[in-house]
Design a protein around this motif. Sequence first.
Motif, PDB file in Angstrom:
ATOM      1  N   LYS A 148       0.810  -1.218   0.000  1.00 32.39           N
ATOM      2  CA  LYS A 148       0.000   0.000   0.000  1.00 32.39           C
ATOM      3  C   LYS A 148       0.846   1.272   0.000  1.00 32.39           C
ATOM      4  N   SER A 149       2.157   1.109  -0.052  1.00 32.67           N
ATOM      5  CA  SER A 149       3.047   2.257   0.136  1.00 32.67           C
ATOM      6  C   SER A 149       4.035   2.465  -0.996  1.00 32.67           C
ATOM      7  N   PHE A 150       3.846   1.774  -2.113  1.00 32.71           N
ATOM      8  CA  PHE A 150       4.836   1.842  -3.192  1.00 32.71           C
ATOM      9  C   PHE A 150       5.073   3.262  -3.691  1.00 32.71           C
ATOM     10  N   ASP A 151       4.013   4.025  -3.895  1.00 32.29           N
ATOM     11  CA  ASP A 151       4.175   5.374  -4.446  1.00 32.29           C
ATOM     12  C   ASP A 151       5.010   6.263  -3.527  1.00 32.29           C
ATOM     13  N   ILE A 184      16.294   2.894  -7.984  1.00 29.96           N
ATOM     14  CA  ILE A 184      15.135   2.058  -7.678  1.00 29.96           C
ATOM     15  C   ILE A 184      15.477   0.582  -7.856  1.00 29.96           C
ATOM     16  N   LEU A 185      16.186   0.251  -8.931  1.00 35.63           N
ATOM     17  CA  LEU A 185      16.593  -1.139  -9.163  1.00 35.63           C
ATOM     18  C   LEU A 185      17.520  -1.643  -8.065  1.00 35.63           C
ATOM     19  N   VAL A 190      18.015  -5.287  -3.215  1.00 33.78           N
ATOM     20  CA  VAL A 190      18.264  -5.492  -1.782  1.00 33.78           C
ATOM     21  C   VAL A 190      17.028  -6.062  -1.099  1.00 33.78           C
ATOM     22  N   VAL A 191      15.857  -5.490  -1.388  1.00 33.09           N
ATOM     23  CA  VAL A 191      14.627  -5.938  -0.737  1.00 33.09           C
ATOM     24  C   VAL A 191      14.285  -7.374  -1.132  1.00 33.09           C
ATOM     25  N   TRP A 210       7.115  -8.710  -8.472  1.00 35.93           N
ATOM     26  CA  TRP A 210       6.120  -7.878  -7.796  1.00 35.93           C
ATOM     27  C   TRP A 210       6.676  -6.472  -7.549  1.00 35.93           C
ATOM     28  N   LEU A 211       7.903  -6.403  -7.075  1.00 35.49           N
ATOM     29  CA  LEU A 211       8.548  -5.113  -6.822  1.00 35.49           C
ATOM     30  C   LEU A 211       8.772  -4.335  -8.118  1.00 35.49           C
ATOM     31  N   LEU A 212       9.236  -5.040  -9.138  1.00 37.59           N
ATOM     32  CA  LEU A 212       9.477  -4.380 -10.427  1.00 37.59           C
ATOM     33  C   LEU A 212       8.180  -3.808 -10.983  1.00 37.59           C
ATOM     34  N   ARG A 213       7.096  -4.555 -10.862  1.00 39.99           N
ATOM     35  CA  ARG A 213       5.823  -4.120 -11.399  1.00 39.99           C
ATOM     36  C   ARG A 213       5.349  -2.801 -10.749  1.00 39.99           C
TER      37      ARG A 213
END
Length: 216
Positions: A148-151, A184-185, A190-191, A210-213
């Motif tokens: 819920k916090s990607f942005d 970002i990459l 790391v995550v 999922w993270l890349l998307r």
Amino acid sequence: MEIRNDKTLSVFSKMNISYNEFHKADPHRKMESLRQHKRKDLGQDVALWWLPQKDEPNEQDERKLLIRLFSSLPSSEKFRIRANIMALFPEIFSSSGRKFSRIPTWLASRYGIVSPNIRDHFTAGGKKNIVFDGNSYLLPAILGRLDKSFDLAHKFIVSADQYEIDKYWDNLNLTYPWQENEIILAWIEVVSENSKNLKGMPNNFPVKDWLLRHML
């Protein structure tokens, strides 16, 4: 500050600057010399909450002197700060027992906020259901909060200054100034690596995809 007439080390020599140089220096160099000296003297993990990052203290610096509890913050402010923490401290997605250890000093330094149970604000609430590419996954609570916090996390990473990134991200092999996608990459790598051994992480969840998307 005491200036000694003998040959013992003065505060200025510890800062690698002479008294005359310090006296003639512009405010920016004076403050930066003092910051570097105190960080070296006290250790990198000590947050200098009383010493602003900028040469001229602003309203945000003054608010740091008013200590607040994280639990007392408005929901919107908690949400934003949690996203910032997830962006700056990717180790919280790991299984390390010390993964939240660096956060309290940063919270106090940056926001004047303290929390006796910062871990609970990320891990409480059990598993969260996430739908990705038509499949449903039960993920650890911290990944549910990230979903819920990607942005906000993206915004924080691309606007963070070099000092913060270099200090809080370990083993970052990037040259500043970095490109937006590049930083970002690096965070995604790391995550995704940290979360492999996260307790309750399903083996079939494609965390990197999922993270890349959501972050690119």
